[in-house]
Design a protein around this motif. Sequence first.
Motif, PDB file in Angstrom:
ATOM      1  N   TYR A 134     -10.050   4.442  -9.660  1.00 19.32           N
ATOM      2  CA  TYR A 134      -9.625   3.529  -8.609  1.00 19.32           C
ATOM      3  C   TYR A 134      -8.587   2.524  -9.116  1.00 19.32           C
ATOM      4  O   TYR A 134      -7.706   2.088  -8.359  1.00 19.32           O
ATOM      5  CB  TYR A 134     -10.836   2.809  -8.015  1.00 19.32           C
ATOM      6  CG  TYR A 134     -11.608   3.686  -7.059  1.00 19.32           C
ATOM      7  CD1 TYR A 134     -11.184   3.858  -5.741  1.00 19.32           C
ATOM      8  CD2 TYR A 134     -12.732   4.388  -7.469  1.00 19.32           C
ATOM      9  CE1 TYR A 134     -11.863   4.685  -4.867  1.00 19.32           C
ATOM     10  CE2 TYR A 134     -13.427   5.222  -6.602  1.00 19.32           C
ATOM     11  CZ  TYR A 134     -12.988   5.367  -5.306  1.00 19.32           C
ATOM     12  OH  TYR A 134     -13.655   6.203  -4.440  1.00 19.32           O
ATOM     13  N   THR A 151       0.852  -1.197   0.000  1.00 23.89           N
ATOM     14  CA  THR A 151       0.000   0.000   0.000  1.00 23.89           C
ATOM     15  C   THR A 151       0.880   1.236   0.000  1.00 23.89           C
ATOM     16  O   THR A 151       2.075   1.178   0.243  1.00 23.89           O
ATOM     17  CB  THR A 151      -0.907   0.008   1.240  1.00 23.89           C
ATOM     18  OG1 THR A 151      -1.784   1.131   1.148  1.00 23.89           O
ATOM     19  CG2 THR A 151      -0.104   0.117   2.536  1.00 23.89           C
ATOM     20  N   SER A 152       0.292   2.333  -0.323  1.00 24.08           N
ATOM     21  CA  SER A 152       1.012   3.598  -0.345  1.00 24.08           C
ATOM     22  C   SER A 152       0.399   4.525   0.689  1.00 24.08           C
ATOM     23  O   SER A 152      -0.593   4.202   1.340  1.00 24.08           O
ATOM     24  CB  SER A 152       0.907   4.222  -1.741  1.00 24.08           C
ATOM     25  OG  SER A 152      -0.449   4.390  -2.081  1.00 24.08           O
ATOM     26  N   LYS A 174      -1.897   7.051   2.261  1.00 23.54           N
ATOM     27  CA  LYS A 174      -3.311   7.251   1.939  1.00 23.54           C
ATOM     28  C   LYS A 174      -3.554   8.573   1.221  1.00 23.54           C
ATOM     29  O   LYS A 174      -4.401   8.670   0.335  1.00 23.54           O
ATOM     30  CB  LYS A 174      -4.146   7.177   3.214  1.00 23.54           C
ATOM     31  CG  LYS A 174      -4.257   5.770   3.795  1.00 23.54           C
ATOM     32  CD  LYS A 174      -5.178   5.742   5.003  1.00 23.54           C
ATOM     33  CE  LYS A 174      -5.327   4.334   5.545  1.00 23.54           C
ATOM     34  NZ  LYS A 174      -6.223   4.275   6.718  1.00 23.54           N
ATOM     35  N   LYS A 219       4.706   2.776  -2.616  1.00 28.08           N
ATOM     36  CA  LYS A 219       5.263   2.223  -1.378  1.00 28.08           C
ATOM     37  C   LYS A 219       6.766   2.476  -1.313  1.00 28.08           C
ATOM     38  O   LYS A 219       7.351   2.603  -0.246  1.00 28.08           O
ATOM     39  CB  LYS A 219       4.975   0.723  -1.328  1.00 28.08           C
ATOM     40  CG  LYS A 219       5.610  -0.025  -0.165  1.00 28.08           C
ATOM     41  CD  LYS A 219       5.213  -1.486  -0.234  1.00 28.08           C
ATOM     42  CE  LYS A 219       5.877  -2.262   0.902  1.00 28.08           C
ATOM     43  NZ  LYS A 219       7.314  -2.394   0.741  1.00 28.08           N
ATOM     44  N   ALA A 227      -0.158   1.801  -6.408  1.00 33.13           N
ATOM     45  CA  ALA A 227       0.048   1.548  -4.980  1.00 33.13           C
ATOM     46  C   ALA A 227       1.366   0.832  -4.674  1.00 33.13           C
ATOM     47  O   ALA A 227       2.107   1.257  -3.778  1.00 33.13           O
ATOM     48  CB  ALA A 227      -1.132   0.751  -4.410  1.00 33.13           C
ATOM     49  N   ASP A 239      -1.460  10.072  -0.802  1.00 29.25           N
ATOM     50  CA  ASP A 239      -1.018   9.888  -2.183  1.00 29.25           C
ATOM     51  C   ASP A 239      -2.071   9.136  -2.986  1.00 29.25           C
ATOM     52  O   ASP A 239      -2.381   9.498  -4.124  1.00 29.25           O
ATOM     53  CB  ASP A 239       0.305   9.112  -2.227  1.00 29.25           C
ATOM     54  CG  ASP A 239       1.491   9.993  -1.851  1.00 29.25           C
ATOM     55  OD1 ASP A 239       1.300  11.219  -1.785  1.00 29.25           O
ATOM     56  OD2 ASP A 239       2.585   9.448  -1.622  1.00 29.25           O
ATOM     57  N   ARG A 240      -2.604   8.071  -2.396  1.00 33.80           N
ATOM     58  CA  ARG A 240      -3.619   7.283  -3.103  1.00 33.80           C
ATOM     59  C   ARG A 240      -4.855   8.125  -3.406  1.00 33.80           C
ATOM     60  O   ARG A 240      -5.409   8.067  -4.503  1.00 33.80           O
ATOM     61  CB  ARG A 240      -4.012   6.069  -2.260  1.00 33.80           C
ATOM     62  CG  ARG A 240      -2.969   4.969  -2.225  1.00 33.80           C
ATOM     63  CD  ARG A 240      -3.367   3.865  -1.269  1.00 33.80           C
ATOM     64  NE  ARG A 240      -4.636   3.242  -1.652  1.00 33.80           N
ATOM     65  CZ  ARG A 240      -4.746   2.246  -2.534  1.00 33.80           C
ATOM     66  NH1 ARG A 240      -3.669   1.767  -3.135  1.00 33.80           N
ATOM     67  NH2 ARG A 240      -5.919   1.722  -2.802  1.00 33.80           N
ATOM     68  N   GLN A 241      -5.291   8.920  -2.449  1.00 32.40           N
ATOM     69  CA  GLN A 241      -6.456   9.770  -2.663  1.00 32.40           C
ATOM     70  C   GLN A 241      -6.179  10.805  -3.742  1.00 32.40           C
ATOM     71  O   GLN A 241      -7.056  11.121  -4.559  1.00 32.40           O
ATOM     72  CB  GLN A 241      -6.862  10.453  -1.355  1.00 32.40           C
ATOM     73  CG  GLN A 241      -8.171  11.227  -1.439  1.00 32.40           C
ATOM     74  CD  GLN A 241      -9.348  10.340  -1.798  1.00 32.40           C
ATOM     75  OE1 GLN A 241      -9.402   9.183  -1.409  1.00 32.40           O
ATOM     76  NE2 GLN A 241     -10.289  10.892  -2.555  1.00 32.40           N
ATOM     77  N   ALA A 288      -5.144   4.133  -8.958  1.00 34.76           N
ATOM     78  CA  ALA A 288      -4.582   4.076  -7.606  1.00 34.76           C
ATOM     79  C   ALA A 288      -4.068   2.677  -7.286  1.00 34.76           C
ATOM     80  O   ALA A 288      -3.010   2.506  -6.671  1.00 34.76           O
ATOM     81  CB  ALA A 288      -5.644   4.495  -6.589  1.00 34.76           C
TER      82      ALA A 288
END
Length: 384
Positions: A283, A176-177, A179, A294, A290, A181-183, A286
């Motif tokens: 999505y 995961t990265s 949050k 990381k 992801a 950044d993902r958003q 993302a």
Amino acid sequence: MRELVTFRHSDMQNCVDFKAPKEQQLEQYLSVLSKLKELCDKQVELLYAAEKLTKTAVKDGRSRINSAIHDLHRVGVRVNDLIGNTEKSDFHLEMYYADPSVHSAAGMLKKAEKLAKKSNVDLEGLEMKVIRPICELAAGYKDTFKELDQMAGKALEDRLAAQAARKENGVSAVYTSNKDDRQHVIVQARSMAQPCWESIKAYEERHIDMAIMHFEKIEDTSALSAEMKEFKKDLPWAKAYMGINKIFQYTMDGDYILHEDAQEMKEAEGKQFADMICDKFAYKQAAKLAPLLKHSPLKSLEGSASYRDGMLDARVKVALENGTSFDLNSQVVYGFSSGGNAFQRYPTTFHNVDLGDGKVHAMLSEEEMHQALNPEEDSPSLSR
């Protein structure tokens, strides 16, 4: 291992020659029922054998079985001549509107037997010879899916416990990265896709218009079910077939009529389709990035998207804080199988990859990109 079995709608809807004698119709119906049981057993077998059983997989498996049982029950409705005869008795009315499923079939069978006695329907006659076996088939999987639900719940608890244990030991539980950044990726990707929204909507509406135009040319609309089968053999008409399911109504007389709100339904379906494609694109971007984020926080992300003939195509420039940069080419390809079933693919490649080591790679796959940034780690199962 795949966790889902394909149940072909056309196999259910075209399995009986309704012009044949009733005994022959019953024989054909029971033959398909036997084949359906084999597919249902295969579905259950795949779920039990799944390496990572999830509640979603169990739900989807049960839904596929219920849908196939529903389709075959509608065939049974025609074998039993229930269409147009719902006023004949309470039995005929209830069985016409009944919808057997894994959860409800046992109750449906009890109700059928009770109403049959009340309506003077022979418990060993044609009607019950059609209804009883499909109810018994569906009801036979109730305890099985109860057990699968419990297994999926236990598997989820085990995975969460394992993730918590790895987190306590300082090991990342999942790829995961950050949050934020993902958003940021989701918001930026959605804004890239937004200019294509009208084109995506128009694309879906065109194929529904194809269905309406073809429907208006058919003089005998009761033959439309046969037309549907032919549509599904041909890729362009497969798209029209999707529209048919939404805007045509099957009447109690065995005919098809165009829904009175067909144009409004077309508009709503176009909007829903466009929202789905844009959201899924965002999505998926993302999810694709992801494992890479990381390795380093995101520095910048910019790009644009275009839409043509059912394909959303994006060109994105990405830079990470550690000096790594690359161009991301990603697509949402909306296609149809030979059976007319819709699916989406998300092919992604990385271009002009600068890892900050003085070398520029012309193109890398998702797996190659991850290995380049995380050489000491196994590649994650990247989302396709």
